[in-house]
Design a protein around this motif. Structure first.
Motif, PDB file in Angstrom:
ATOM      1  N   ALA A  73      47.872  39.822  53.337  1.00 44.38           N
ATOM      2  CA  ALA A  73      46.439  39.623  53.171  1.00 44.38           C
ATOM      3  C   ALA A  73      45.884  40.417  51.991  1.00 44.38           C
ATOM      4  CB  ALA A  73      45.701  40.012  54.456  1.00 44.38           C
ATOM      5  N   LYS A  74      46.436  41.618  51.780  1.00 41.43           N
ATOM      6  CA  LYS A  74      45.971  42.460  50.680  1.00 41.43           C
ATOM      7  C   LYS A  74      46.300  41.807  49.338  1.00 41.43           C
ATOM      8  CE  LYS A  74      46.345  47.152  48.823  1.00 41.43           C
ATOM      9  NZ  LYS A  74      47.006  48.474  48.972  1.00 41.43           N
ATOM     10  N   ASP A  75      47.489  41.238  49.244  1.00 45.07           N
ATOM     11  CA  ASP A  75      47.892  40.567  48.006  1.00 45.07           C
ATOM     12  C   ASP A  75      47.058  39.307  47.760  1.00 45.07           C
ATOM     13  OD1 ASP A  75      49.783  42.511  47.694  1.00 45.07           O
ATOM     14  OD2 ASP A  75      51.465  41.282  48.381  1.00 45.07           O
ATOM     15  N   ALA A  76      46.784  38.579  48.847  1.00 44.26           N
ATOM     16  CA  ALA A  76      45.964  37.372  48.723  1.00 44.26           C
ATOM     17  C   ALA A  76      44.568  37.735  48.226  1.00 44.26           C
ATOM     18  CB  ALA A  76      45.894  36.661  50.068  1.00 44.26           C
ATOM     19  N   GLU A  77      44.012  38.822  48.765  1.00 40.66           N
ATOM     20  CA  GLU A  77      42.677  39.261  48.365  1.00 40.66           C
ATOM     21  C   GLU A  77      42.666  39.709  46.910  1.00 40.66           C
ATOM     22  OE1 GLU A  77      38.797  39.414  48.770  1.00 40.66           O
ATOM     23  OE2 GLU A  77      40.161  38.781  50.378  1.00 40.66           O
ATOM     24  N   PHE A  78      43.777  40.332  46.477  1.00 45.31           N
ATOM     25  CA  PHE A  78      43.883  40.765  45.082  1.00 45.31           C
ATOM     26  C   PHE A  78      43.776  39.565  44.146  1.00 45.31           C
ATOM     27  CE2 PHE A  78      46.758  40.926  41.422  1.00 45.31           C
ATOM     28  CZ  PHE A  78      46.149  41.923  40.664  1.00 45.31           C
ATOM     29  N   PHE A  79      44.504  38.479  44.458  1.00 48.57           N
ATOM     30  CA  PHE A  79      44.485  37.305  43.599  1.00 48.57           C
ATOM     31  C   PHE A  79      43.077  36.723  43.485  1.00 48.57           C
ATOM     32  CE2 PHE A  79      48.938  36.979  42.887  1.00 48.57           C
ATOM     33  CZ  PHE A  79      49.073  36.070  41.849  1.00 48.57           C
ATOM     34  N   LYS A  80      42.410  36.606  44.606  1.00 53.05           N
ATOM     35  CA  LYS A  80      41.062  36.034  44.602  1.00 53.05           C
ATOM     36  C   LYS A  80      40.084  36.933  43.847  1.00 53.05           C
ATOM     37  CE  LYS A  80      41.132  35.551  49.110  1.00 53.05           C
ATOM     38  NZ  LYS A  80      40.703  35.250  50.498  1.00 53.05           N
ATOM     39  N   THR A  81      40.143  38.227  44.131  1.00 52.78           N
ATOM     40  CA  THR A  81      39.197  39.172  43.521  1.00 52.78           C
ATOM     41  C   THR A  81      39.438  39.317  42.027  1.00 52.78           C
ATOM     42  OG1 THR A  81      39.021  40.388  45.597  1.00 52.78           O
ATOM     43  CG2 THR A  81      38.306  41.530  43.613  1.00 52.78           C
ATOM     44  N   PHE A  82      40.704  39.422  41.644  1.00 51.08           N
ATOM     45  CA  PHE A  82      41.031  39.558  40.224  1.00 51.08           C
ATOM     46  C   PHE A  82      40.560  38.320  39.457  1.00 51.08           C
ATOM     47  CE2 PHE A  82      43.469  39.240  36.388  1.00 51.08           C
ATOM     48  CZ  PHE A  82      43.649  40.546  35.955  1.00 51.08           C
ATOM     49  N   SER A  83      40.856  37.140  40.007  1.00 51.55           N
ATOM     50  CA  SER A  83      40.489  35.889  39.328  1.00 51.55           C
ATOM     51  C   SER A  83      38.976  35.787  39.175  1.00 51.55           C
ATOM     52  CB  SER A  83      41.016  34.688  40.113  1.00 51.55           C
ATOM     53  OG  SER A  83      42.415  34.746  40.250  1.00 51.55           O
ATOM     54  N   LYS A  84      38.263  36.087  40.265  1.00 51.23           N
ATOM     55  CA  LYS A  84      36.796  36.006  40.236  1.00 51.23           C
ATOM     56  C   LYS A  84      36.227  36.978  39.206  1.00 51.23           C
ATOM     57  CE  LYS A  84      34.471  38.636  42.783  1.00 51.23           C
ATOM     58  NZ  LYS A  84      33.910  39.404  43.908  1.00 51.23           N
ATOM     59  N   ASN A  85      36.697  38.229  39.229  1.00 44.93           N
ATOM     60  CA  ASN A  85      36.150  39.242  38.320  1.00 44.93           C
ATOM     61  C   ASN A  85      36.486  38.930  36.865  1.00 44.93           C
ATOM     62  OD1 ASN A  85      35.040  40.638  40.452  1.00 44.93           O
ATOM     63  ND2 ASN A  85      36.742  42.096  40.631  1.00 44.93           N
ATOM     64  N   TYR A  86      37.683  38.424  36.622  1.00 40.58           N
ATOM     65  CA  TYR A  86      38.098  38.083  35.262  1.00 40.58           C
ATOM     66  C   TYR A  86      37.180  37.005  34.688  1.00 40.58           C
ATOM     67  CZ  TYR A  86      41.137  36.662  31.373  1.00 40.58           C
ATOM     68  OH  TYR A  86      41.641  36.375  30.130  1.00 40.58           O
ATOM     69  N   LEU A  87      36.943  35.944  35.470  1.00 36.76           N
ATOM     70  CA  LEU A  87      36.102  34.845  34.993  1.00 36.76           C
ATOM     71  C   LEU A  87      34.632  35.253  34.933  1.00 36.76           C
ATOM     72  CD1 LEU A  87      37.871  31.935  36.865  1.00 36.76           C
ATOM     73  CD2 LEU A  87      37.891  32.364  34.412  1.00 36.76           C
ATOM     74  N   LEU A  88      34.201  36.097  35.865  1.00 39.18           N
ATOM     75  CA  LEU A  88      32.816  36.568  35.831  1.00 39.18           C
ATOM     76  C   LEU A  88      32.563  37.417  34.587  1.00 39.18           C
ATOM     77  CD1 LEU A  88      30.139  36.517  37.359  1.00 39.18           C
ATOM     78  CD2 LEU A  88      30.869  38.567  38.588  1.00 39.18           C
ATOM     79  N   ASP A  89      33.561  38.209  34.190  1.00 40.77           N
ATOM     80  CA  ASP A  89      33.423  38.998  32.961  1.00 40.77           C
ATOM     81  C   ASP A  89      33.267  38.091  31.738  1.00 40.77           C
ATOM     82  OD1 ASP A  89      33.520  41.412  34.268  1.00 40.77           O
ATOM     83  OD2 ASP A  89      35.653  41.774  33.875  1.00 40.77           O
TER      84      ASP A  89
END
Length: 559
Positions: A238-254
């Motif tokens: 679950a931690k790894d899954a959350e990392f993928f979602k959060t990283f992707s969201k933050n990267y595109l939001l930046d």
């Protein structure tokens, strides 16, 4: 200048009201209440009919002879210090010529306050405007560009009008779209790791997703390649899954934030949808709505029909999941609870019925209907040589905001995106927008600014004490146009039609270029007239600069 009102239109309306009140003996027996009279004033299209006209007396419904008698009495009562002449025209128009000695004072006012000209006194009004708010699952496209240009320009104009406000971006970072983003990035990551996996049809296919995956691979190597996908969800740790979602969201939001900054759009508030769930704000909202909801077929329904909806709407589905409407109601409740007098959304045309539904929802929350205003925006496309212009390699068929900036530049993009009414479909002609001639209205306006700059750089005169020599028809027309700058700001602030500023600036530039072509500005044989004309030109330059600034556009000094 005039102390009772902010604009010359205020002056004329106030003086007309005073003059009408003086004629109470002609009005009282007609059944018309003087206090209820709606005074209308407009600029005349032909100078032979004066500078301004009103049909107010005609609108009172009096007999024709009484209308003409009252119109003449009102015209005669207008003070000469403001009006050099008035004329009553059958069946009751009043045409008015502004006294030049008063009219010309606007040049001094503009030159005195310069960049502050057009700034109204601060009001107690507090607005929130939420615009763009694209999901952080890809790049901003050209539709978001129109939304951004209109929202930011409207915010700038409101601030000039004295309204306090917040610009807001709602980050949709919860729900299926973020699950799908994480899944799409994971599959692209697996492909980069050499695994033979296909991206589902309903995944995000933009090449920016590959960029995100490359960044993850650069940081983490292949340590996540064994994560699996089930439907749109990432399964496994679950931690790894959350990392993928959060990283992707933050990267595109930046990237979104960076692109908006390049477009000269800055938000005051970035509000994350996930906070609604983290702080259990949906429960708070449901508690407020408890007398307006009911259970049916295992779902929770909101009684929207109480305020005119064609049917009640589901908030919580029978499987326990929320509809999109539910967190959106909670979000609007959060915004309104901050104490704004009014909140604004700028949404696409596909949200028209949804906007009506949200107005109902805020009433069910206990707010007034008029506290929410949703501006519905039609779509935009680029054309070149009569054909749709497509050049984005990054996002398939979608032309991005960055593509637009690369193609026609920030200033041209901002100008053309606000140049038409929100309710009209917008086409931007790439050839026209990038041309360096008078067919391009932005070039035409900026050329007027640059022309005056060249004049003033080559000549140094002291500012004259009066402008009594500016008497030609083109000079009077140009000075009248200067008066309409503040009026334009006021009109836009209440009508939300930002395109009126591009229209005003184009007409001001037209009046300037016509005057410039037909009058010798610098004349060594007549220095007093040259000086007054130069400072009139400087006032025009200042208003163009200020007006373009409200659209987020730089007024260039050289072309």
């Amino acid at each position: 200048m005039y102390s009772r009102g902010e604009t010359i239109i205020h002056l004329i309306k106030d003086e007309l009201k005073i003059a009408i009140n003086k004629q109470s003996s002609l009005i009282n027996d007609s059944g018309v209440n003087v206090d209820d009279i709606n005074i209308q004033v407009e600029q005349t299209k032909n100078p032979k009919f004066g500078d301004y006209a009103t049909n107010t007396i005609m609108s009172l419904g009096l007999p024709r002879d009484k209308t003409m008698e009252l119109a003449q009495a009102v015209a005669d009562a207008l003070p000469k210090k403001y009006f050099s002449s008035t004329q009553v025209v059958n069946p009751g128009f009043i045409n008015m010529v502004i006294n030049p000695s008063f009219n010309n004072k606007i040049i001094d006012e503009i030159l005195d306050v310069q960049d502050l000209y057009g700034q109204f006194a601060s009001k107690k009004t507090f607005y929130n405007i939420e615009f763009v708010s694209a999901n952080p699952t890809g790049l901003l496209h050209i539709g978001h560009a129109r939304n951004a240009a209109i929202g930011d320009s409207l915010a700038r104009i409101w601030k000039a009008y004295g309204i306090k406000l917040n610009r807001e971006y709602y980050i949709n970072d919860s729900g299926n779209q973020i699950e799908k983003l994480g899944m799409s990035t994971l599959i692209r990551y697996k492909q980069l790791c050499g695994l033979d996996v296909k991206l589902p049809e309903d995944a995000y296919h933009g090449s920016e997703i590959i960029d995100v995956a490359k960044q993850i691979q650069k940081q983490a190597g292949d340590q996540y390649k064994n994560l699996e996908c089930n439907d749109i969800k990432i399964t496994g740790n679950a931690k790894d899954a959350e990392f993928f979602k959060t990283f992707s969201k933050n990267y595109l939001l930046d990237i979104i934030k960076s692109t908006l900054k390049s477009f000269d759009v800055n938000m005051d508030i970035w509000f994350s949808e996930s906070l609604i769930y983290e702080k259990k704000l949906i429960d708070t909202t449901l508690d407020i709505l408890k007398n307006r909801i009911y259970q049916k077929d295992g779902a929770t329904w909101l009684k929207t029909t109480e305020f005119g909806d064609d049917k009640d709407r589901v908030l919580i589905k029978s499987d326990g999941s929320y509809t999109y409407f539910m967190p959106d109601i909670a979000y609007h409740n959060i915004k309104l609870s901050r104490g704004y007098d009014k909140i604004f959304n700028i949404w696409g045309s596909d949200h028209k019925s949804y906007a009506d539904r949200m107005k109902i929802a805020i009433q069910l929350l206990g707010y007034r209907k008029d506290q929410l205003e949703t501006l519905i925006m039609q779509m935009v496309r680029l054309v070149k040589d009569g054909q749709e212009f497509k050049m984005s390699k990054r996002s398939g068929n979608s032309l991005t905001l960055q593509d637009l900036l690369d193609t026609i530049g920030k200033d041209a993009a901002r100008w053309y995106l606000v140049s038409q009414s929100l309710s009209t479909h917008l086409e931007i002609d790439v050839t026209k927008a990038t041309s360096q001639n008078n067919d391009n209205p932005l070039y035409y306006v900026q050329y007027a600014h640059a022309r005056v700059n060249q004049l003033s750089n080559n000549t140094k005169f002291e500012q004259p004490k009066s402008f009594d020599l500016l008497t030609t028809p083109s000079e009077v027309a140009l000075i009248n146009m200067l008066h309409f700058y503040k009026h334009t700001i006021e009109v836009i602030s209440t009508s939300y039609e930002v395109n009126k500023m591009t229209l005003y600036l184009t007409n001001l530039a037209k009046a300037f270029h016509s005057w410039y072509a037909n009058n010798k500005i610098l004349d060594d044989a007549n220095k007093p007239l040259s000086t007054q004309r130069l400072y009139l030109a400087l006032a025009v330059k200042q208003v163009i600069k200020n007006g373009l600034g409200l659209l987020g556009i730089i007024a260039v000094n050289k072309m």
